[in-house]
Write an enzyme that holds these catalytic residues in place. Sequence first.
Site, PDB file in Angstrom:
ATOM      1  N   GLU A   4     -25.523  38.686  33.302  1.00  0.00           N
ATOM      2  CA  GLU A   4     -25.601  40.053  32.770  1.00  0.00           C
ATOM      3  C   GLU A   4     -27.035  40.517  32.535  1.00  0.00           C
ATOM      4  OE1 GLU A   4     -26.038  37.689  28.995  1.00  0.00           O
ATOM      5  OE2 GLU A   4     -25.028  37.460  30.931  1.00  0.00           O
ATOM      6  N   HIS A  43     -26.833  33.645  32.449  1.00  0.00           N
ATOM      7  CA  HIS A  43     -26.854  35.049  32.043  1.00  0.00           C
ATOM      8  C   HIS A  43     -26.841  35.984  33.249  1.00  0.00           C
ATOM      9  CE1 HIS A  43     -27.472  34.611  27.706  1.00  0.00           C
ATOM     10  NE2 HIS A  43     -28.281  33.606  27.972  1.00  0.00           N
ATOM     11  N   CYS A  48     -23.233  31.657  27.754  1.00  0.00           N
ATOM     12  CA  CYS A  48     -24.352  30.845  27.265  1.00  0.00           C
ATOM     13  C   CYS A  48     -23.947  30.046  26.023  1.00  0.00           C
ATOM     14  CB  CYS A  48     -25.583  31.718  27.029  1.00  0.00           C
ATOM     15  SG  CYS A  48     -27.122  30.735  26.958  1.00  0.00           S
TER      16      CYS A  48
END
EC number: 2.3.1.31
Length: 312
Positions: free
Chosen positions: A237, A235, A142
């Site tokens: 994750e 993202h 990011c």
Amino acid sequence: MPINIPKQLPAGELLREEKIFVMEEDRARTQQIRPLNILVCNLMPEKEKTELQLLRLLGNTPLQVNVTFLNTATYESKNVSKSHLQTFYTTFNEIKHRRFDGMIITGAPIERMEFEDVVYWQEITDIMDWAKLNVTSIMNICWGAQAALYHHYGVGKFELPKKCSGVYSHVITDLTVDLVRGFSDEYVAPHSRHTSVSIEEVRAHPDLRLLSYSDDAGVFIVQSKDNKQIMITGHLEYDATTLADEYERDVAKADNVEVPINYFPNDDPTKAPKNTWRAHSHLLFYNWLNYYVYQETPYKWDFVEEEIEYHI
């Protein structure tokens, strides 16, 4: 194989509940094995949540992984206790004499600021320059991805008319590249940002390869042609509820906040969202650790023929 974490790290108990093989430092030292040493520069405000998200993905491979958490010395996070930082984090000055097999630089909620106006920008650029010589592969996420594109390749960012928030469909430009090996032709991933980078500028850069993008969210995965730098603008994750938490935070601060795209069932924020990107999250981190870290890093850094030291 397990992920090795500091004793008493709060994320450890949650990882064990998820049946992720966790080994504490004391036991790991007794094993005759060369683990991968991964440095995580955690710039996210809620550090414990990010720790859990990244450890979950780093711990789901056959490789044994040691993780060191890095915090900025020039800025102290206001959303985590000092005792947590003092116990589980280190600073750049304390580790810059070492070499690491892999490194992750996370996002940060500062994307609307000019890079040079960020209070720890000089420290981050020092870390990024050091990592080019002392880390085998770096994954930038990011804001970390935008910072890497800007610092290493001169690719700037621009502010979007409205926040890019939601779960978007992406395509792969080359399925033969190891980083995206096993990916579906189309897959979804979360984004949460106010800025973006030019897809045309990335494609035109001689040192970069655009691996994945979204017609709606733009650039997603970029890889340097020397495989050193990996930039992920979204993202993967994130947990299932992370975008919901951010949405509720934004609603508390302002009116007319738009619901994240393709996220809540029937776009209804009262309904629990589902994680529809989990498989590709694990696959991305598995591929990175295997092909870009484990298979590329020296078994013993001391045996690298050309001595490479970085001094600040």
